[in-house]
Enzyme design. Sequence first.
Site, PDB file in Angstrom:
ATOM      1  N   TYR A 141      38.504  35.806  47.744  1.00 31.45           N
ATOM      2  CA  TYR A 141      37.233  36.157  48.363  1.00 31.45           C
ATOM      3  C   TYR A 141      37.136  35.635  49.797  1.00 31.45           C
ATOM      4  CZ  TYR A 141      34.653  37.974  44.283  1.00 31.45           C
ATOM      5  OH  TYR A 141      34.204  38.737  43.243  1.00 31.45           O
ATOM      6  N   LYS A 188      47.094  32.538  36.876  1.00 34.25           N
ATOM      7  CA  LYS A 188      48.301  33.364  36.745  1.00 34.25           C
ATOM      8  C   LYS A 188      49.452  32.560  37.364  1.00 34.25           C
ATOM      9  CE  LYS A 188      49.066  37.337  35.975  1.00 34.25           C
ATOM     10  NZ  LYS A 188      49.784  37.958  34.812  1.00 34.25           N
ATOM     11  N   ASP A 221      45.365  37.068  32.087  1.00 35.92           N
ATOM     12  CA  ASP A 221      45.416  38.387  31.434  1.00 35.92           C
ATOM     13  C   ASP A 221      45.296  38.245  29.919  1.00 35.92           C
ATOM     14  OD1 ASP A 221      47.922  37.186  31.387  1.00 35.92           O
ATOM     15  OD2 ASP A 221      49.046  39.012  31.835  1.00 35.92           O
ATOM     16  N   ASP A 246      35.055  36.157  38.188  1.00 33.50           N
ATOM     17  CA  ASP A 246      34.146  37.297  38.360  1.00 33.50           C
ATOM     18  C   ASP A 246      34.374  38.308  37.238  1.00 33.50           C
ATOM     19  OD1 ASP A 246      32.253  38.947  39.665  1.00 33.50           O
ATOM     20  OD2 ASP A 246      33.882  40.105  40.544  1.00 33.50           O
ATOM     21  N   ASP A 250      31.902  39.081  33.639  1.00 28.10           N
ATOM     22  CA  ASP A 250      31.340  40.384  33.239  1.00 28.10           C
ATOM     23  C   ASP A 250      31.868  40.782  31.860  1.00 28.10           C
ATOM     24  OD1 ASP A 250      29.921  40.687  35.676  1.00 28.10           O
ATOM     25  OD2 ASP A 250      30.243  42.853  35.616  1.00 28.10           O
TER      26      ASP A 250
HETATM   27  C1  IPM Z   1      28.767  38.402  41.127  1.00 25.71           C
HETATM   28  C2  IPM Z   1      28.898  39.605  42.016  1.00 25.71           C
HETATM   29  C3  IPM Z   1      29.326  39.168  43.412  1.00 25.71           C
HETATM   30  C4  IPM Z   1      30.737  38.601  43.329  1.00 25.71           C
HETATM   31  C5  IPM Z   1      29.224  40.261  44.474  1.00 25.71           C
HETATM   32  C6  IPM Z   1      27.893  40.933  44.479  1.00 25.71           C
HETATM   33  C7  IPM Z   1      29.512  39.683  45.836  1.00 25.71           C
HETATM   34  O1  IPM Z   1      29.767  40.542  41.458  1.00 25.71           O
HETATM   35  O2  IPM Z   1      27.972  37.497  41.459  1.00 25.71           O
HETATM   36  O3  IPM Z   1      29.428  38.353  40.096  1.00 25.71           O
HETATM   37  O4  IPM Z   1      31.724  39.343  43.347  1.00 25.71           O
HETATM   38  O5  IPM Z   1      30.832  37.364  43.260  1.00 25.71           O
HETATM   39 MN    MN Z   2      30.514  40.003  39.481  1.00 20.38          MN
END
Ligand code: IPM
Ligand code: MN
Length: 376
Positions: A141, A188, A221, A246, A250
């Site tokens: 990032y 990794k 992975d 990240d 999710d």
């Molecule tokens: C999160 C989001 C952010 C990230 C984006 C919006 C910059 O996906 O907070 O998970 O990738 O960190």
């Molecule tokens: Mn995210």
Amino acid sequence: MSKKVLVLPGDHVGPEVMEQALRVLDVVQEATGTKFELKHDLCGGCSIDKHGKSVTDEVVKLSTDWADAIFFGSAGGPEWGHSWPNPELGLLTLRKATAAFANLRPCTFVSKSLTHLSPLKTEIVEGVDFMLVRENCGGAYFGPKLEDNDSAQDTWLYTRPEVERCAHIAAALALQHDPPLQVTSSDKANVLASGRLWRRVVSEVFEKHYPQLTLKHQLADSLAMIMIKNPRAFNGVIVTDNTFGDLLSDEAGGLTGTLGVLPSASLCDIPAKDKPVKGIYEPIHGSAPDISGKGIVNPAAQILSLAMMLRFSFVMYKEADAIEAAVAKVIDDKSKGGLEIRTGDIGGKAGTKEMGDAICSVLKEMLGGSSNGAAH
Ligand code: IPM
Ligand code: MN
Ligand code: NAD
């Protein structure tokens, strides 16, 4: 102790869920006599529209020099496209400027009555309870970038201190429990040089400072695969780099069936009992443009992020626990003493405000209503 909160609702559903969370904060202020000083400002697409950039220098300065905590909604939306710089850069700028290096993303069912929402079989997913710690200020990032029409490069860079502080925070979270939780570090190391550094440094920190803790390593992975097959294997703490964190957080949202109830805290220091730590508090979910403006977004993730803010930045443990209990009670089945007031993403028909109303009124009852509590 000062209680200065910079409120940045952001875009689309951000302001909708923030409105409900600030009503919950009002209930806490009223019931405890604690006063919070709030400053409202812009970050994200709303700031681009007004100022031409996703976050202004003034807002960055408020976040670094003034705020004890930053309460964030969500940034982004199709109207600002994916060109760079974009609304999301505002959030990344704040994470870096405040050195909010550890993004805590809990994965558990806020109420057992939501287990059936998971796309996984109940016997696989019930009892899942882990805290994912995502490194938040480094890696791909934030390493140097090159970008032209025909080539682009992100630098997946980590330094020893950046990894060390994540290892320490993972250990501190594990040690908050008795017996301590297991820690799984994910990388990794079989491919990436930064992954080898990550694994070596995490191992060294644990050997030197936390020999009593169980540390496991799992390639990112295969961790993603096992998280679906046997998610309880990671009960405890997972610590991992920015990009993997990240994606995996999710995925954790997928386990519980909705992002609508998952909060997060990005801490600027290692938490310890009764030590306030500055942080950015925001739901894991984004600005959900597909449902914004309809009054149907689930406010629970933002309200649970408020609970994390009270716990970590203001050491108000009782109030943080009460908010979590109030959210669970509102969502729970009637047969379990709950109110079964739920938005669409968790199987109900209630609107955002209806859920906010119910959480406020249950919380009021739990905290005792009037402002006769001792000031914090
Ligand atoms: C999160 C989001 C952010 C990230 C984006 C919006 C910059 O996906 O907070 O998970 O990738 O960190
Ligand atoms: Mn995210
Ligand atoms: P999203 O998290 O906004 O939405 C994914 C899906 O989950 C959508 O169907 C949405 O309706 C649903 N959803 C999310 N939150 C919900 C809630 N509280 N209640 C009910 N349903 C909910 O992800 P996306 O659509 O990929 O991203 C939309 C925008 O948000 C993008 O611009 C993205 O970059 C941005 N984003 C911002 C943040 C942040 O500000 N922290 C985080 C993630 C994504």
